[in-house]
Design a protein around this motif. Sequence first.
Motif, PDB file in Angstrom:
ATOM      1  N   HIS A 298       0.866  -1.188   0.000  1.00 16.25           N
ATOM      2  CA  HIS A 298       0.000   0.000   0.000  1.00 16.25           C
ATOM      3  C   HIS A 298       0.895   1.229   0.000  1.00 16.25           C
ATOM      4  CE1 HIS A 298      -3.408  -2.641   1.110  1.00 16.25           C
ATOM      5  NE2 HIS A 298      -2.503  -3.239   1.870  1.00 16.25           N
ATOM      6  N   ASP A 299       0.941   1.923  -1.139  1.00 18.02           N
ATOM      7  CA  ASP A 299       1.737   3.137  -1.280  1.00 18.02           C
ATOM      8  C   ASP A 299       0.827   4.324  -0.989  1.00 18.02           C
ATOM      9  OD1 ASP A 299       3.569   5.047  -1.847  1.00 18.02           O
ATOM     10  OD2 ASP A 299       4.010   4.392  -3.882  1.00 18.02           O
ATOM     11  N   ILE A 300       1.032   4.944   0.166  1.00 13.24           N
ATOM     12  CA  ILE A 300       0.146   6.020   0.633  1.00 13.24           C
ATOM     13  C   ILE A 300       0.662   7.343   0.088  1.00 13.24           C
ATOM     14  CG2 ILE A 300      -0.824   7.141   2.664  1.00 13.24           C
ATOM     15  CD1 ILE A 300      -0.324   4.512   4.177  1.00 13.24           C
ATOM     16  N   GLN A 301      -0.203   8.044  -0.645  1.00 10.97           N
ATOM     17  CA  GLN A 301       0.163   9.302  -1.286  1.00 10.97           C
ATOM     18  C   GLN A 301      -0.514  10.456  -0.567  1.00 10.97           C
ATOM     19  OE1 GLN A 301       2.206   9.227  -4.148  1.00 10.97           O
ATOM     20  NE2 GLN A 301       2.354   7.019  -3.798  1.00 10.97           N
ATOM     21  N   TYR A 302       0.299  11.319   0.047  1.00 13.77           N
ATOM     22  CA  TYR A 302      -0.222  12.504   0.719  1.00 13.77           C
ATOM     23  C   TYR A 302      -0.160  13.692  -0.233  1.00 13.77           C
ATOM     24  CZ  TYR A 302      -0.073   9.945   5.119  1.00 13.77           C
ATOM     25  OH  TYR A 302      -0.282   9.025   6.110  1.00 13.77           O
ATOM     26  N   THR A 303      -1.231  14.471  -0.246  1.00 13.92           N
ATOM     27  CA  THR A 303      -1.340  15.603  -1.156  1.00 13.92           C
ATOM     28  C   THR A 303      -1.672  16.856  -0.366  1.00 13.92           C
ATOM     29  OG1 THR A 303      -2.167  14.113  -2.873  1.00 13.92           O
ATOM     30  CG2 THR A 303      -2.438  16.479  -3.242  1.00 13.92           C
ATOM     31  N   VAL A 304      -0.985  17.949  -0.685  1.00 11.19           N
ATOM     32  CA  VAL A 304      -1.221  19.241  -0.037  1.00 11.19           C
ATOM     33  C   VAL A 304      -1.764  20.204  -1.083  1.00 11.19           C
ATOM     34  CG1 VAL A 304      -0.186  21.170   1.201  1.00 11.19           C
ATOM     35  CG2 VAL A 304       0.587  18.834   1.649  1.00 11.19           C
ATOM     36  N   VAL A 305      -2.929  20.770  -0.812  1.00 10.90           N
ATOM     37  CA  VAL A 305      -3.540  21.771  -1.673  1.00 10.90           C
ATOM     38  C   VAL A 305      -3.524  23.088  -0.914  1.00 10.90           C
ATOM     39  CG1 VAL A 305      -5.593  22.476  -2.927  1.00 10.90           C
ATOM     40  CG2 VAL A 305      -5.003  20.046  -2.775  1.00 10.90           C
ATOM     41  N   GLY A 306      -2.701  24.008  -1.416  1.00  9.50           N
ATOM     42  CA  GLY A 306      -2.528  25.253  -0.667  1.00  9.50           C
ATOM     43  C   GLY A 306      -1.793  24.968   0.631  1.00  9.50           C
ATOM     44  N   ASN A 307      -2.441  25.314   1.744  1.00  9.24           N
ATOM     45  CA  ASN A 307      -1.871  25.015   3.055  1.00  9.24           C
ATOM     46  C   ASN A 307      -2.584  23.858   3.733  1.00  9.24           C
ATOM     47  OD1 ASN A 307      -0.033  27.168   2.888  1.00  9.24           O
ATOM     48  ND2 ASN A 307      -1.583  28.635   3.608  1.00  9.24           N
ATOM     49  N   ASP A 308      -3.530  23.239   3.023  1.00  9.22           N
ATOM     50  CA  ASP A 308      -4.326  22.171   3.619  1.00  9.22           C
ATOM     51  C   ASP A 308      -3.920  20.823   3.035  1.00  9.22           C
ATOM     52  OD1 ASP A 308      -5.779  24.103   5.027  1.00  9.22           O
ATOM     53  OD2 ASP A 308      -7.194  24.354   3.361  1.00  9.22           O
ATOM     54  N   GLU A 309      -3.860  19.838   3.905  1.00 10.55           N
ATOM     55  CA  GLU A 309      -3.545  18.478   3.481  1.00 10.55           C
ATOM     56  C   GLU A 309      -4.851  17.723   3.278  1.00 10.55           C
ATOM     57  OE1 GLU A 309      -1.566  14.994   5.849  1.00 10.55           O
ATOM     58  OE2 GLU A 309       0.027  16.275   5.064  1.00 10.55           O
ATOM     59  N   VAL A 310      -5.075  17.247   2.054  1.00 10.20           N
ATOM     60  CA  VAL A 310      -6.320  16.546   1.748  1.00 10.20           C
ATOM     61  C   VAL A 310      -6.171  15.078   2.121  1.00 10.20           C
ATOM     62  CG1 VAL A 310      -6.874  18.171  -0.100  1.00 10.20           C
ATOM     63  CG2 VAL A 310      -5.596  16.095  -0.628  1.00 10.20           C
ATOM     64  N   GLU A 311      -7.282  14.357   2.040  1.00 12.07           N
ATOM     65  CA  GLU A 311      -7.258  12.948   2.416  1.00 12.07           C
ATOM     66  C   GLU A 311      -6.307  12.174   1.512  1.00 12.07           C
ATOM     67  OE1 GLU A 311     -10.366   9.158   2.776  1.00 12.07           O
ATOM     68  OE2 GLU A 311     -11.104  11.202   2.504  1.00 12.07           O
ATOM     69  N   PRO A 312      -5.435  11.360   2.105  1.00  9.75           N
ATOM     70  CA  PRO A 312      -4.446  10.645   1.292  1.00  9.75           C
ATOM     71  C   PRO A 312      -5.100   9.611   0.392  1.00  9.75           C
ATOM     72  CG  PRO A 312      -4.379   9.870   3.565  1.00  9.75           C
ATOM     73  CD  PRO A 312      -5.300  11.045   3.550  1.00  9.75           C
TER      74      PRO A 312
END
Length: 882
Positions: A298-312
């Motif tokens: 399971h390769d967990i991808q974290y994404t940041v939009v602006g200053n907020d971290e969205v659900e991985p």
Amino acid sequence: MSGVRLEVQWSPVHPDKFITWGTEIFLYEVASMKDAPKLACSKVSDTTAANLLATNSNHHYVKCVDIYPQPEPDILLAIGQANGKVVLTTFGPTAFDALGLTGKELVPRHARQCNTVAWNPVDSNLIAAGLDKYRADHSVLLWDVLKCPHHGDGRTGVVPGVSHQHQASSSAVELARPVVELGLSETTHSLAWFNSQSRSLIIGMNNKHLKLVDLRDSNKAITSTPTKAVYGLVVDTHNDHQLASFVENQISVWDTRNFEKPVLTLTQSKPVTKVLWCPTRHNLLGALLKDSTAIHLHDIQYTVVGNDEVEPSVLERSVYPGTANNITSFSWHPTHESRLLTISLSGTITDYVAFERITVNWSPSSHIVWTHGRRTLKLISNKDTVYNCLDDISVKMRRRAVNDYGLKPELWQNGDLAEDESLKNLWHWLYLSRSLVEDGSMQGVDSKLPGIKCVLKIDSSETDGSEIISKPWSDLGKSVNMTRIYRSEDREKALQLCGWKFDKESSLTSFLDRLECEGSYARAAAIAVFNLKLRKAIEILNRGAVSQNKQQFPSNLNIVAMALSGFSDDRSSMWRELCLSSRSQLSEPYLRAAFAFLTAEAENYENVLNENGVAVEDRVAFACTFLSDAKLHEYLKELIIKLTEEGDLAGILLTGLCGTSNEGVELLQRYLNMTGDVQSVSLLAARVFPRELLLDSGVQEWIASYRILLDAWRLWNQRAHFDILLSASSPNDKPPQQVFVSCNFCGKSISAQMLGIIRNRGAFARLGATLQKVKMSSCPQCRKPLPRCAICLVHMGTPSGLQNNNSTNSNGRSAASNKMAEFSSWFTWCQSCRHGGHAAHMTHWFREHSECPVTSCACRCLSLDAASKVTSVITHSGRMQQ
């Protein structure tokens, strides 16, 4: 080992050693296969083998094992047993014996099963054990192994020379006491240390909550969260805030900074038995399911939009190490990237590398790059031999562009560079069509590149009727009936476009001779038959048979020639009957078409017209010769539709490239969709399209795409010549200004303002006023000073571009003429540091320096200019070349 779960674990500090355990504990060393014959090794992969170093069978009812995490030459194990004891042991005499660690037993006050044991990764003298519930005892015990009293001989727990009764009473007095106790009357299912916080511990308890404990204040749980996922707790090696646990068929991923609920829940198809974070890959979690032959990643991808971290998001895949039996355990290698060990129910050990998904990138410069692990990129450049095997259109287009494809002065020359037969034929036909229009052969046709449809006026009701002519077979005499053909002025023009305009016998002979020289004997013979020259066709086939036999190519042309010699137009003749039955067995389409023509009944020539192996121009010329007007128009309309759907470039012969019709553009668009050859359609548009078609939105999109492609390839010279072609097709369109000098304060264009002043003053000059050379040192709009030259420190005051000078015409009147300002006074600046000055001054400076002339600037402007790396050469004529 029946009924006993087998486990495997890499040593965290010995990259070539691992242990397995069930009823016994085995120590292995991994060696390469080339050393395997020297040792009693068992193969664990195609390149490695495992050598059994030692066995420890002194401990029974082993429930959990952990390896001492500090780099030492020997291995020290902490074993959790079914009675709750934690025993420190080794594989024989080691340096740990002198420290009194080997054989040390850490015993709880009340016996119950030890579920988990873990060394502290930072303070390695600390060891934590998680036990089952006991009514009046704690379930988490923390020992300092250096403070615990030692008893035993180092392995068996028996002190030599002391009676068993005395030893028992002594051990009861010196019983090891834990330094910290947690979880009174609770059950500990799993626990894990944090990697950088040496006094923090995460514990899964009572099948209902996780507790994060700071051991500096053991009476207080820092954070607690209710959950049933309390099994298999593991902390991410790269991120102390991230941990994972599981229950039944669900895996929960937690963030200790937001511990109320899991940040991610991964539902599996079967119950989970083990989870482990990969120590060499960020956010990669491996999981083992019950009764499974695969490891699920399971390769967990974290994404940041602006200053907020969205659900991985999670990329999931499964790897199969290759064992046929179900896997019971696995372990990541501590340093080798994505490498793991698995052990199956049968005891088979597998050393496996879980290769990453390959991300392939193909650059516009034809370089293929892909990832090979976390630290490596692999590259195939266009200079590698593998490119000789590629038949990709992008490789072809770049090779053509380097050879100036489409830029040659004569259209037919571009066809020879196309590396494609259909493109070659199209460029040659365009050259023929344009030549016919220019020499007056296509009078009455309102197009520079007319097609057959335009010439025959198929869509017009003003078509002239064709004349019917009965033409004899020239070399068969009166023994054969006359053949009906159709003639008209428009048909003659169409035959010219097809290359079939044979006014004299000599022109047909030279055309057939040329085909013979090219080796196209079947085509030459068929065209001779279509022109009612049967004897000439037989001679061509005989010469072809002799030529091919000399080249050791098996040929049946002489047999075909023999069959032709027996031609008879008698409908009931045996020759006709045999030809009809045997025609389909001929492999050459032109020969099939020739026999179809000779055996046709009632002018039914469908077998000739529908023979796809015959070139389009030959089929169209045949139709223009032997079909009536109605049949000809019907056939050509159907053929246009068919060729357009297929994206066949031969259809341009029919549609032409007229400004009044988009059929040619539609056919080229279909060709582009099928081949991706944006280069050819763009160059064709630039070279031969009339202005009406060139302004089509689709055509403009082709051109823009090809420009971007040339820029990506850095073929600036070809891009410039392509733009010149486009501007030549629209000489009245002035290209928009792309570069200008603007004021840094008001943003107005200085050059545009200056040209306005010049034009206004030019009006007064025509009235007799004298126009002095216009200079300025400030913006004409806001009056702010212009930048200073970095060399002479004078405000740059002469604008680049056009200057207006006085001249006197033949009538003696003053007239204004434009010429370019001297280059020495042009504005020039570095695209990096934005410093600059007069072009002459900057050129002189950079002849001796590479850095910026501004004192406080460290920019090396000259090294940033690719043109500076091109050496200038003085030719014999005195001119300078690069």
